[in-house]
Design a protein around this motif. Structure first.
Motif, PDB file in Angstrom:
ATOM      1  N   SER A   1       0.822  -1.205   0.000  1.00  0.00           N
ATOM      2  CA  SER A   1       0.000   0.000   0.000  1.00  0.00           C
ATOM      3  C   SER A   1       0.861   1.262   0.000  1.00  0.00           C
ATOM      4  O   SER A   1       0.552   2.245  -0.690  1.00  0.00           O
ATOM      5  CB  SER A   1      -0.923  -0.020   1.222  1.00  0.00           C
ATOM      6  OG  SER A   1      -1.697   1.160   1.292  1.00  0.00           O
TER       7      SER A   1
ATOM      8  N   SER B   1       0.831   4.076  -2.945  1.00  0.00           N
ATOM      9  CA  SER B   1       0.561   5.467  -2.606  1.00  0.00           C
ATOM     10  C   SER B   1       1.671   6.378  -3.109  1.00  0.00           C
ATOM     11  O   SER B   1       1.402   7.456  -3.657  1.00  0.00           O
ATOM     12  CB  SER B   1       0.402   5.605  -1.090  1.00  0.00           C
ATOM     13  OG  SER B   1       0.158   6.943  -0.725  1.00  0.00           O
TER      14      SER B   1
ATOM     15  N   PHE C   1       0.939   9.419  -5.865  1.00  0.00           N
ATOM     16  CA  PHE C   1       1.176  10.843  -5.635  1.00  0.00           C
ATOM     17  C   PHE C   1       2.302  11.374  -6.518  1.00  0.00           C
ATOM     18  O   PHE C   1       2.273  12.538  -6.921  1.00  0.00           O
ATOM     19  CB  PHE C   1       1.480  11.091  -4.154  1.00  0.00           C
ATOM     20  CG  PHE C   1       0.263  11.056  -3.279  1.00  0.00           C
ATOM     21  CD1 PHE C   1      -0.627  12.128  -3.244  1.00  0.00           C
ATOM     22  CD2 PHE C   1      -0.014   9.949  -2.502  1.00  0.00           C
ATOM     23  CE1 PHE C   1      -1.762  12.089  -2.450  1.00  0.00           C
ATOM     24  CE2 PHE C   1      -1.145   9.899  -1.693  1.00  0.00           C
ATOM     25  CZ  PHE C   1      -2.024  10.974  -1.671  1.00  0.00           C
TER      26      PHE C   1
ATOM     27  N   GLY D   1      -2.394  14.550   0.315  1.00  0.00           N
ATOM     28  CA  GLY D   1      -2.472  13.375   1.184  1.00  0.00           C
ATOM     29  C   GLY D   1      -3.223  13.680   2.465  1.00  0.00           C
ATOM     30  O   GLY D   1      -4.003  12.855   2.953  1.00  0.00           O
TER      31      GLY D   1
ATOM     32  N   ALA E   1      -6.985  13.839   1.653  1.00  0.00           N
ATOM     33  CA  ALA E   1      -7.533  12.475   1.508  1.00  0.00           C
ATOM     34  C   ALA E   1      -7.662  11.805   2.869  1.00  0.00           C
ATOM     35  O   ALA E   1      -8.636  11.083   3.132  1.00  0.00           O
ATOM     36  CB  ALA E   1      -6.631  11.656   0.583  1.00  0.00           C
ATOM     37  N   LEU E   2      -6.705  12.052   3.758  1.00  0.00           N
ATOM     38  CA  LEU E   2      -6.768  11.483   5.105  1.00  0.00           C
ATOM     39  C   LEU E   2      -7.981  12.019   5.863  1.00  0.00           C
ATOM     40  O   LEU E   2      -8.713  11.255   6.510  1.00  0.00           O
ATOM     41  CB  LEU E   2      -5.483  11.817   5.863  1.00  0.00           C
ATOM     42  CG  LEU E   2      -5.428  11.414   7.333  1.00  0.00           C
ATOM     43  CD1 LEU E   2      -5.441   9.897   7.478  1.00  0.00           C
ATOM     44  CD2 LEU E   2      -4.187  12.000   8.004  1.00  0.00           C
TER      45      LEU E   2
ATOM     46  N   SER F   1      -0.649   5.068   4.726  1.00  0.00           N
ATOM     47  CA  SER F   1      -0.160   5.087   3.346  1.00  0.00           C
ATOM     48  C   SER F   1      -0.403   6.441   2.697  1.00  0.00           C
ATOM     49  O   SER F   1       0.433   6.926   1.923  1.00  0.00           O
ATOM     50  CB  SER F   1      -0.837   3.981   2.534  1.00  0.00           C
ATOM     51  OG  SER F   1      -0.564   2.709   3.074  1.00  0.00           O
ATOM     52  N   LEU F   2      -1.536   7.068   2.998  1.00  0.00           N
ATOM     53  CA  LEU F   2      -1.822   8.384   2.435  1.00  0.00           C
ATOM     54  C   LEU F   2      -0.846   9.438   2.944  1.00  0.00           C
ATOM     55  O   LEU F   2      -0.348  10.264   2.175  1.00  0.00           O
ATOM     56  CB  LEU F   2      -3.258   8.794   2.778  1.00  0.00           C
ATOM     57  CG  LEU F   2      -4.372   7.988   2.114  1.00  0.00           C
ATOM     58  CD1 LEU F   2      -5.742   8.387   2.664  1.00  0.00           C
ATOM     59  CD2 LEU F   2      -4.338   8.193   0.598  1.00  0.00           C
ATOM     60  N   THR F   3      -0.562   9.414   4.242  1.00  0.00           N
ATOM     61  CA  THR F   3       0.337  10.425   4.802  1.00  0.00           C
ATOM     62  C   THR F   3       1.774  10.203   4.361  1.00  0.00           C
ATOM     63  O   THR F   3       2.444  11.130   3.882  1.00  0.00           O
ATOM     64  CB  THR F   3       0.259  10.404   6.341  1.00  0.00           C
ATOM     65  OG1 THR F   3      -1.061  10.759   6.749  1.00  0.00           O
ATOM     66  CG2 THR F   3       1.253  11.385   6.946  1.00  0.00           C
TER      67      THR F   3
ATOM     68  N   SER G   1       2.442  10.347   0.411  1.00  0.00           N
ATOM     69  CA  SER G   1       2.410  11.687  -0.172  1.00  0.00           C
ATOM     70  C   SER G   1       3.589  12.536   0.293  1.00  0.00           C
ATOM     71  O   SER G   1       3.609  13.737   0.066  1.00  0.00           O
ATOM     72  CB  SER G   1       1.100  12.386   0.195  1.00  0.00           C
ATOM     73  OG  SER G   1       0.994  12.557   1.605  1.00  0.00           O
TER      74      SER G   1
END
Length: 652
Positions: free
Chosen positions: A297, A301, A305, A319, A322-323, A387-389, A392
């Motif tokens: 993941s 990600s 990005f 990011g 999205a979080l 994964s988003l934080t 990104s």
């Protein structure tokens, strides 16, 4: 008788002649200065110096870590809690300031604030690319490929960027940033002390240990993690003792300021039940699967990005947005069911509060099968949120999310086991702790340090056997999974140890075996004047080091071409300058000594040539660094080394 001449009167040696003779005797190989010069590269003096320097690194990292911990508490309060009315879920020993008086929950702000923090983080890390992302890979990269050098600006850039990212709710941990900050402190102190590259790398590792110890409060586990996470298989053995000392000093500094406490509250003990070992083995397999999913993941990600047609400084903001969109609906939904609006679930920040809930439960945690279902859902959501934080390029670590995912999974597995087996001896907290260690230890290739970390967090070694079983399974199951892409396989594969590996190949090869055919070399006497030295320098255009010898040929010292070139422009003003005035301490090697020792002396003294002497200390010839380099190439390309032509050099 006429014509007879008186026998010549022996000329008495002058005081200077006697001085140079005594000095030559003092420099004989049998006397103590030369014995010290022939000592092994790593002696007690070097070891003592490195340990003392490591204590300085530990003190600095402890103070910076304590300040970072407090600053992060205040940043999270005023950036996240007070504006949004959000109440973070915290672990037992995670909060050092009183809780704020919160306003009514404002979910729309909870969506936006992580994006604003990510924007500030993205703008800051433009000053230092190393500060992007978690920090673990950047630290490993600096150790293996940059000689242990991390730019000093990383300390303040990473600190501020992490405060913005984590203070606004970024789903990452503080340990990753403190790895890099501690390593940068170690590199900075090494630079100020002007130590060798080898010592600089050791101090970088000691700084990593001190940084983790400052915020995680597991001194032994932090030291082991610092020396283990550099490799897939192996340890940085030279850095172990300095890392232990730096970790202890850092830990002591932090608890002196904040008091002694463990991160998690837990049961007083976890008795070993052999019948439960198959359950721990099954948990290890599940943790391995979740760990591989987390690494996958993160990679997806990062690629996503990176593919966006936006400036790089804007990615952490996207990011963060999205979080916020992912977490806020879940906070609203769970808050509605438990009757507490704005209650955190451990999805923002490191997630240690969620692990605490998995270990010891919570009053609002539902009964029955809803509890393991909620914990499993939180583990999956935490995986995506982190994964988003991190993907990104937000300044947040992957250490804490890995532990949180493993702890939530273990808590869900333990509660499900209780419901299925109706065994009163089952303790969900034990499964949460083992799941935490199994997931991170497997994907980060750090089984030993994960074992000790969890035992320190539990406050005892009751879980030693289940942890050993689970870590053994997870390490095998995640063999092809790497959380840290910059890891190398073993110490022999690291560029940092390539020279040491070649030196080990040259062990046993004597200097006499590598000296090539005839080459002229010049020498000075202590009274050689400036003009004559410069003339010899001009004539001997390939010679960089000039031995200074006594009348009987004994080596007294060295004059380098660099020192001569400094005075070349002032030859008219300083005609009185003698070789004795420019002479630096003598360094030499004997014909029957190892090439590895000669190579070490060339490197440690920053020389390009080295006098070769006999047992009496008389200069025989000069060994050039190219002679050693050519032999290095021979050693690398072939295990069979054919000696070059016999020694034949001419003194000018």
């Amino acid at each position: 008788m006429p014509g007879d001449q008186e026998p010549p009167v022996p000329q008495q040696p002058s005081r200077w002649d006697a001085f140079w003779k005594r000095l030559g005797e003092f420099r004989r190989p049998g006397n103590w200065p030369d014995r010290l010069n022939a000592a092994a590269p790593l002696d007690l003096r070097l070891a003592g110096r490195v340990v003392f320097h490591a204590a300085l690194v530990g003190l600095a990292a402890g103070l910076v870590g304590a300040a970072f911990f407090a600053a992060l508490e205040f940043a999270q309060r005023w950036m996240l809690e007070v504006p949004t009315g959000y109440e973070p879920l915290r672990a037992h020993g995670e909060q050092f300031i009183e809780r704020a008086q919160l306003r009514a929950f404002r979910p729309w702000l909870l969506v936006l604030i992580p994006a604003l923090g990510g924007l500030g983080c993205g703008l800051l890390v433009r000053w230092s690319r190393e500060a992007r992302g978690g920090g673990g890979d950047a630290t490993i990269e600096a150790f293996h490929h940059r000689g242990g050098v991390i730019r000093p600006r990383v300390i303040w850039v990473k600190s501020l960027a992490s405060l913005l990212s984590l203070g606004s709710g970024g789903a990452g941990g503080r340990e990753g940033p403190t790895m890099l900050i501690g390593g940068a402190l170690g590199s900075l102190i090494a630079r100020l002390l002007r130590v060798s590259s080898r010592e600089r790398r050791i101090l970088l590792v000691a700084g990593v240990a001190a940084g983790i110890s400052a915020v995680f409060r597991t001194p032994l586990g932090a030291a082991l993690l610092a020396v283990e996470f550099l490799y897939k298989d192996g340890f940085e053995a030279d850095a172990l003792i300095p890392s232990v000392l730096a970790s202890v000093v850092s830990y002591s500094t932090v608890i002196a300021l904040y008091g002694q406490s463990t991160l998690f509250g837990h049961e007083s003990g976890y008795p070993l039940v052999l019948a439960h070992l198959p359950l721990f083995a099954l948990l290890a397999l599940l943790a391995s699967g979740f760990g591989a999913l987390f690494v996958r993941s993160l990679a997806l990600s990062r690629r996503f990005f990176a593919s966006l047609k936006v400036p790089s400084w804007l990615r952490p903001a996207l990011g963060g947005l999205a979080l916020g969109l992912l977490v806020t609906p879940l906070v609203l939904l769970v808050g509605k069911h438990v009757g507490s609006e704005g209650r955190g679930l451990g999805l923002l920040g490191g997630g240690y509060g969620a692990v605490q809930m998995a270990i010891s439960g919570a009053s609002w945690l539902p009964d029955g099968w809803w509890a393991p279902a909620l914990l499993l859902m939180l583990a999956l959501t935490k995986l995506v949120a982190a994964s988003l934080t991190i993907g990104s390029e937000g300044s947040a670590g992957d250490f804490a999310p890995s532990l949180a995912i493993g702890g939530l999974l273990g808590g869900a597995f333990g509660r499900a086991s209780v419901l299925l087996l109706h065994d009163p001896r089952l303790q969900p907290g034990a499964f949460a702790l083992v799941g935490m260690g199994a997931l991170y230890g497997g994907i980060a290739n750090v089984p030993l340090s994960a074992l000790i970390l969890v035992c320190e967090l539990a406050g005892n070694y009751d879980l030693l056997v289940p942890l050993m079983l689970a870590l053994g399974i997870s390490v095998v199951a995640t063999r092809k999974v790497n959380l840290y892409e910059s890891q190398v396989a073993t110490p022999n594969d690291s560029p940092a140890h390539r020279d040491a590996f070649l030196l080990s190949l040259l062990s046993g090869v004597q200097v006499r075996d590598i000296l090539p055919a005839a080459r002229q070399y010049a020498v000075f006497s202590p009274t050689t004047g400036c003009s004559e030295m410069l003339e010899l320098l001009t004539r001997s255009e390939h010679q960089e080091v000039f031995p200074v010898v006594a009348p009987e040929g004994l080596l007294l010292g060295l004059v380098t071409s660099g020192a001569l070139r400094v005075v070349m422009g002032d030859r008219e003003q300083i005609p009185w300058l003698l070789a004795a005035d420019l002479m630096q301490p003598a360094v030499s090697v004997h014909l029957d000594q190892d090439v590895s020792l000669a190579s070490e002396r060339l490197r440690s003294n920053s020389l390009r040539e080295l006098p070769v002497t006999d047992d009496a200390g008389t200069v025989l010839t000069m060994l050039d660094e190219m002679d050693v380099a050519n032999w290095h190439l021979t050693a690398r390309s072939s295990a069979t080394m054919t000696p070059p032509p016999p020694l034949s050099r001419t003194r000018v």
